[in-house]
Design a protein around this motif. Sequence first.
Motif, PDB file in Angstrom:
ATOM      1  N   LEU A 112       0.995  -1.075  -0.029  1.00 33.23           N
ATOM      2  CA  LEU A 112      -0.236  -0.101  -0.023  1.00 33.23           C
ATOM      3  C   LEU A 112       0.804   1.201  -0.037  1.00 33.23           C
ATOM      4  O   LEU A 112       1.490   1.728   1.247  1.00 33.23           O
ATOM      5  N   LEU A 113       1.140   1.710  -1.172  1.00 33.70           N
ATOM      6  CA  LEU A 113       2.018   2.846  -1.240  1.00 33.70           C
ATOM      7  C   LEU A 113       1.003   4.243  -1.467  1.00 33.70           C
ATOM      8  O   LEU A 113       0.145   4.205  -2.252  1.00 33.70           O
ATOM      9  N   PRO A 114       1.659   5.262  -0.938  1.00 35.60           N
ATOM     10  CA  PRO A 114       0.863   6.580  -1.291  1.00 35.60           C
ATOM     11  C   PRO A 114       0.792   6.961  -2.756  1.00 35.60           C
ATOM     12  O   PRO A 114      -0.260   7.539  -3.244  1.00 35.60           O
ATOM     13  N   GLU A 115       1.742   6.696  -3.701  1.00 36.74           N
ATOM     14  CA  GLU A 115       1.525   7.001  -5.043  1.00 36.74           C
ATOM     15  C   GLU A 115       0.900   5.931  -5.903  1.00 36.74           C
ATOM     16  O   GLU A 115       0.884   5.953  -7.183  1.00 36.74           O
ATOM     17  N   LYS A 116       0.582   4.690  -5.237  1.00 36.24           N
ATOM     18  CA  LYS A 116      -0.127   3.805  -6.094  1.00 36.24           C
ATOM     19  C   LYS A 116      -1.673   3.566  -5.503  1.00 36.24           C
ATOM     20  O   LYS A 116      -1.817   4.044  -4.304  1.00 36.24           O
ATOM     21  N   SER A 117      -2.508   3.178  -6.269  1.00 35.78           N
ATOM     22  CA  SER A 117      -3.803   2.838  -5.957  1.00 35.78           C
ATOM     23  C   SER A 117      -3.981   1.155  -5.398  1.00 35.78           C
ATOM     24  O   SER A 117      -4.232   0.792  -6.423  1.00 35.78           O
ATOM     25  N   GLY A 118      -3.522   0.984  -4.536  1.00 38.06           N
ATOM     26  CA  GLY A 118      -3.407  -0.434  -3.739  1.00 38.06           C
ATOM     27  C   GLY A 118      -4.489  -0.524  -3.127  1.00 38.06           C
ATOM     28  O   GLY A 118      -4.881   0.396  -1.997  1.00 38.06           O
ATOM     29  N   ILE A 119      -5.158  -1.536  -2.748  1.00 38.55           N
ATOM     30  CA  ILE A 119      -6.250  -1.955  -1.865  1.00 38.55           C
ATOM     31  C   ILE A 119      -5.941  -3.649  -1.411  1.00 38.55           C
ATOM     32  O   ILE A 119      -5.529  -4.194  -2.130  1.00 38.55           O
ATOM     33  N   ILE A 120      -6.204  -3.714  -0.030  1.00 36.30           N
ATOM     34  CA  ILE A 120      -6.401  -5.095   0.644  1.00 36.30           C
ATOM     35  C   ILE A 120      -7.616  -5.499   0.833  1.00 36.30           C
ATOM     36  O   ILE A 120      -8.224  -4.767   1.714  1.00 36.30           O
ATOM     37  N   LEU A 121      -7.996  -6.489   0.501  1.00 36.08           N
ATOM     38  CA  LEU A 121      -9.468  -7.100   0.766  1.00 36.08           C
ATOM     39  C   LEU A 121      -9.271  -8.380   1.667  1.00 36.08           C
ATOM     40  O   LEU A 121      -8.269  -8.880   1.646  1.00 36.08           O
ATOM     41  N   SER A 122     -10.579  -8.660   2.152  1.00 31.43           N
ATOM     42  CA  SER A 122     -10.530  -9.980   2.830  1.00 31.43           C
ATOM     43  C   SER A 122     -10.783 -10.900   1.674  1.00 31.43           C
ATOM     44  O   SER A 122     -11.266 -10.721   0.761  1.00 31.43           O
TER      45      SER A 122
END
Length: 181
Positions: A112-122
């Motif tokens: 999860l980086l500020p410059e990337k649009s990452g998401i962690i889901l269950s």
Amino acid sequence: SMAGIAIGITVLITVVAVMNGFEKEVRNGILSVLAHATLTESSGSLNNWQSIAQIALAHPQVIAAAPYINGGAMITEGRTVVGVMVRGIIPDNEIQVAELNRYLSTGNFNALLPEKSGIILSKNLAKRLGVNLGGQVTLVTARDEHHNFDNLPKLSRFEVVGLFNLGVRQYDNGLVFIHLN
């Protein structure tokens, strides 16, 4: 009659022991991903969190501090729409206060980086949406009240960079993590 009483007491002791173990597991699961204490301003935000964190860290019983934001949103992929609680975190800080990596089955919170649009889901939520690691989802949120000229929701595309399984249905069905920024 004595045998019946003995069996009844044995069953009662067994049930109480199982319930205590279950309660402990649920409590540990929840507390391992949520802060034990939360500091906020009366407005609901904490703009100068760094200085407040330094004051809190001066207390001998405080081991770490991490900022976060929570907000409701909808997450979509294809025709599936699910209501979720979005938790914005700074991974390096959050990992110090919560045992998040312990429940991560795939990926890494540091993705999860500020410059990337990452998401962690269950894993449950990913299965409902039909996505895996590297898949794309859309997060639908309300617009910022200061920039809400058209009253339309904000749509943001995210790449799935991790999957977790906490073992607590409420969180496994509706909690997602993104970077705070």
